[in-house]
Design a protein around this motif. Structure first.
Motif, PDB file in Angstrom:
ATOM      1  N   LEU A 117      37.327  36.111  43.709  1.00  0.00           N
ATOM      2  CA  LEU A 117      38.596  36.164  44.431  1.00  0.00           C
ATOM      3  C   LEU A 117      39.723  36.685  43.545  1.00  0.00           C
ATOM      4  O   LEU A 117      40.603  37.412  44.003  1.00  0.00           O
ATOM      5  CB  LEU A 117      38.950  34.781  44.986  1.00  0.00           C
ATOM      6  N   ALA A 121      41.432  40.260  45.111  1.00  0.00           N
ATOM      7  CA  ALA A 121      42.674  40.026  45.861  1.00  0.00           C
ATOM      8  C   ALA A 121      43.587  41.243  45.889  1.00  0.00           C
ATOM      9  O   ALA A 121      44.287  41.485  46.870  1.00  0.00           O
ATOM     10  CB  ALA A 121      43.418  38.826  45.287  1.00  0.00           C
ATOM     11  N   THR A 142      43.990  34.314  46.952  1.00  0.00           N
ATOM     12  CA  THR A 142      43.972  35.454  47.881  1.00  0.00           C
ATOM     13  C   THR A 142      45.360  36.026  48.156  1.00  0.00           C
ATOM     14  O   THR A 142      45.485  37.036  48.857  1.00  0.00           O
ATOM     15  CB  THR A 142      43.304  35.059  49.208  1.00  0.00           C
TER      16      THR A 142
END
Length: 333
Positions: A117, A121, A142
């Motif tokens: 992540l 992102a 995120t």
């Protein structure tokens, strides 16, 4: 707190303008670092955007076309055929929209998921898939992206969830086994978490509805070898078990192999029903009965919800986001 079913709402440029007490045009100038705006006003807008978690839409900025949208698809284990089927379905649905999809395999490890992540992102327009981290951490990592979770409830307003509801299918499976004459029915649950799975809860409820004890349970790694080892453990503790429900088809296939090596003929000596509906289950001997999910529908639904979040369309809500399952009888039960 579970989702209320109202669906996530992405922060818009109008929200930033309202909160900062400026016009939409002023927000646009501040975010695009234009000179015709005061320093203090620009800073107030930027601070407000950060506080609200606003991420400028690439659609709104007109910088990209629909066919260059990029989505990060997070899968816990691509060696598991179920996740491969879901990923393939999502890829097909995204390809039909002209999207670019990057698939990430976290190995079902939180640290790998966290690193994934952190990396994606800034590279994608939305995140879809199986995430295990706490919601607040997912939210932070995120950075305002639309997030569509698969097979997990959510509480964060900007998240959405595709829910798998296999309870009716599990009840149908247990009723079938009972009607076939079985009263000692065991389960091989998933060993990857400290607590019993939701599918175990469905099994317990189905057994209770039939007036049966659900104490014959062993836990298995999500692999053929895991299913084989867990069945040996279960039968050592409960040799009178004559039927079996397994957390997924891969574990069920391992149980079939173990039964054969233990001299138990399926389904004469041991009936076996899995969960997932893998195509692979139809190819083993005997073909595996299963509580079958619509994997094509699951992948397509995840992509459809993502598209709605990206374009600002009304998101799907409630039962529209539920994928059901039904009993598919083959020769193992």
């Amino acid at each position: 707190m579970a989702s209320t079913g109202t669906g996530p709402r992405r922060v818009t440029i109008d929200d930033v303008a309202r909160s900062a007490g400026v016009s939409r045009q002023t927000v646009s100038r501040a975010l695009n670092d234009k000179d015709d705006i005061g320093v203090s006003t620009k800073q107030r807008v930027l601070d407000t955007a950060l506080a609200l978690g606003y991420r400028p839409s690439r659609f709104a900025r007109g910088l990209v076309r629909q066919d260059t949208i990029s989505v990060g698809l997070v899968i816990p284990d691509l060696l598991n055929p179920f996740f491969t089927e879901v990923a393939a379905a999502a890829l097909d649905a995204a390809r039909a929209r002209g999207w670019h999809v990057v698939v990430y395999d976290t190995g079902d490890r939180m640290e790998e998921e966290r690193g994934t992540l952190e990396v994606i992102a800034s590279q994608v327009d939305a995140v879809v898939g199986y995430l295990s981290l706490p919601e607040d951490e997912i939210d932070k990592l995120t950075r305002g992206l639309p997030v569509v979770l698969i097979d997990r409830e959510h509480s964060a307003e900007r998240f959405s969830s595709i829910r798998i509801d296999g309870e009716a299918g599990v009840h149908a499976a247990i009723r079938h086994l009972v009607e076939s004459g079985h009263s000692r029915i065991g389960m091989l649950d998933h060993a990857g978490r400290s607590e019993p799975s939701v599918r175990h809860e469905w099994f317990v409820g189905a057994m209770s509805a039939c007036g049966l004890d659900a104490g014959a349970v062993s836990r298995a790694d999500q692999s053929v070898e895991g299913g084989e080892s867990a069945l040996r453990e279960l039968l050592a503790a409960h040799p009178d078990v004559t039927a079996l429900f397994t957390f997924n088809d891969i574990i069920g296939i391992g149980a079939l192999r173990a039964a054969r090596r233990l001299g138990r003929e399926v389904p004469r000596d041991l009936s076996v029903i899995g969960f997932d509906g893998l195509r692979l289950g139809a190819l083993v001997e005997p073909p595996l009965s299963t509580v079958s999910l619509d994997t094509l529908g699951l992948g397509a639904l995840a992509v459809e919800q993502t598209a709605r979040l990206l374009t600002g369309s009304s998101p799907l809500t409630g039962d529209e986001l539920v994928v059901g399952a039904e009993l598919r009888l083959r020769e193992s039960a």
